[in-house]
Design a protein around this motif. Structure first.
Motif, short mmCIF file in Angstrom:
data_model
loop_
_atom_site.label_atom_id
_atom_site.label_comp_id
_atom_site.label_asym_id
_atom_site.label_seq_id
_atom_site.Cartn_x
_atom_site.Cartn_y
_atom_site.Cartn_z
N PHE A 55 0.86 -1.19 0.00
CA PHE A 55 0.00 0.00 0.00
C PHE A 55 0.89 1.24 0.00
O PHE A 55 1.89 1.28 0.71
N VAL A 56 0.51 2.22 -0.79
CA VAL A 56 1.21 3.50 -0.73
C VAL A 56 0.23 4.53 -0.22
O VAL A 56 -0.81 4.77 -0.85
N LYS A 79 3.19 -4.40 3.11
CA LYS A 79 4.19 -3.34 3.18
C LYS A 79 3.42 -2.04 3.04
O LYS A 79 2.51 -1.96 2.23
N LEU A 80 3.79 -1.07 3.82
CA LEU A 80 3.13 0.23 3.70
C LEU A 80 4.19 1.30 3.47
O LEU A 80 5.09 1.49 4.29
N VAL A 81 4.09 1.98 2.35
CA VAL A 81 5.00 3.08 2.04
C VAL A 81 4.22 4.36 2.24
O VAL A 81 3.20 4.57 1.58
N ARG A 82 4.65 5.18 3.18
CA ARG A 82 3.91 6.42 3.41
C ARG A 82 4.70 7.60 2.84
O ARG A 82 5.86 7.80 3.21
N ARG A 319 7.91 9.21 3.79
CA ARG A 319 7.92 9.51 5.22
C ARG A 319 8.47 8.30 5.98
O ARG A 319 9.40 8.41 6.74
N ASP A 320 7.89 7.15 5.75
CA ASP A 320 8.42 5.93 6.34
C ASP A 320 7.88 4.70 5.62
O ASP A 320 6.96 4.80 4.81
#
Ligand code: UDP
Ligand code: MG
Length: 345
Positions: A55-56, A79-82, A319-320
């Protein structure tokens, strides 16, 4: 970006690398997220392959970010890409592609307008040898007639202008092989008109037709202004023909003006007719002034684009990145034994 990749690589062991990455850009989708997640899981758990959900979060301000973080910290294979702020869907997709570990990546919208039930068909086409499986909507059921008409006319114009054929009615719902992802990430431009970039890459492509339904919940993030911006972006990113047309038009108008001038001079000399016609003069000046402004605007569009590209700013800032360490499909739902990585930048 580069140090993120360095941190990211050791987190996955090659033997457990997923076969399929699902890439979902999210911007203020808190209403649809639970539905989206449940539906994706139910489809993917039926498939006999390792997968991950990437997810972005494209700078959501409605709680989507926290909801996704909770998912990434409690469920496997997420996985989360912020991103640091809202960069737009195309940038979010680019960010996500950098973080997909699968041998194939499927991008789809969080609002479930791209039905995940078609994933098995897409995987089949990929296994049959396609590097890109693009999904073309059979009808635009959820769209009003004026959107349908303008989309159709726009694609006609775009394809007339562009050197590479850009497929009509194709959104960002597609499967791409690792090779296609690598190829796409090599293209350095800041303005990322995905449809066009994929057309430019080439590679063996299969097209599948599908029925695109209305959003599951929530509202579209697009408005006519945004769409117009994207439309202009598409044309100016893939063609400089409008500039040539401007020169052609200039020549045509200047040629006509000169001929007309010679004609009037000859008439005056031969027949002694007085030159008259102030209103026509005003009309011609206004017409030429307008044409000049239009072509200057056109030129400005390309100069502005060059300016943005030369700044060489990154396409997005992260961001993280959050992810559970359990990346294999075989380990799913064993959250009690999982550890989590939180990569802060
Ligand atoms: N989206 C995004 N960033 C944006 C706008 C949209 O990541 O700035 C995501 C959005 O959350 C959704 C997908 O892109 O998952 C498609 O958006 P939307 O449904 O609003 O577009 P439409 O389907 O109307 O073209
Ligand atoms: Mg949508």
């Amino acid at each position: 970006m580069s140090n993120i990749r360095k941190l990211h690589v050791p987190l996955r062991s090659e033997t457990r690398a997923p076969t399929l990455s699902l890439l979902i850009p999210v911007y203020n989708e808190v209403e649809v997220l639970p539905h989206c997640y449940a539906r994706l899981r139910s489809v993917l758990d039926e498939l006999d392959l390792r997968y991950e959900l990437v997810f972005v979060d494209d700078g959501s301000v409605d709680g989507s970010s926290d909801a996704l973080a909770a998912l990434a910290c409690t469920q496997a294979n997420i996985k989360l890409v912020r991103l640091s702020r809202n960069f737009g869907k195309e940038a979010a997709l680019t960010a996500g592609l950098q973080h997909c570990a699968g041998a194939a990546v499927i991008t789809l919208d969080a609002d479930m307008q791209d039905p995940p039930e078609l994933i098995p068909d897409m995987v089949r086409a990929w296994r049959a040898g396609a590097d890109i499986v693009r999904m073309r909507r059979r009808s635009r059921a959820g769209d009003p007639w004026h959107k349908r008409l303008s989309a159709h006319l726009y694609y006609r114009l775009l394809n007339w202008l562009s050197d590479v054929p850009i497929p009509e009615d194709t959104g960002d719902f597609r499967l791409m092989s690792a090779r296609a992802v690598q190829a796409l990430l090599q293209l350095p431009e800041r303005s990322r008109y995905m449809k066009g970039l994929f057309a430019w890459i080439g590679l063996p492509t299969t097209e599948l037709l599908y029925e695109r339904h209305a959003r599951a919940a929530g509202k579209t993030k697009w408005n006519y202004r945004g769409l117009l911006g994207l439309a202009i972006e598409g044309i100016t990113s893939f063609s400089i023909k409008p500039l040539r047309w401007a020169s052609g038009l200039g020549l045509l108008v200047a040629g006509t003006g000169l001929t007309y001038g010679l004609f009037i001079a000859a008439k005056t000399l031969l027949y002694g007719e007085a030159v008259h016609g102030y209103p026509s003069l005003v009309a011609i000046i206004a017409f030429l002034g307008g044409m000049q402004l239009i072509t200057m605007g056109l030129l400005g569009e390309y100069v502005g684009k060059t300016y943005m590209e030369t700044k060489q700013r990154p396409i997005y800032l992260i961001r993280d990145v959050l992810q559970s360490s359990t990346q294999s499909a075989a380990d799913k739902h064993t959250s009690s034994t999982e550890q989590y990585h939180h990569v802060q930048h």
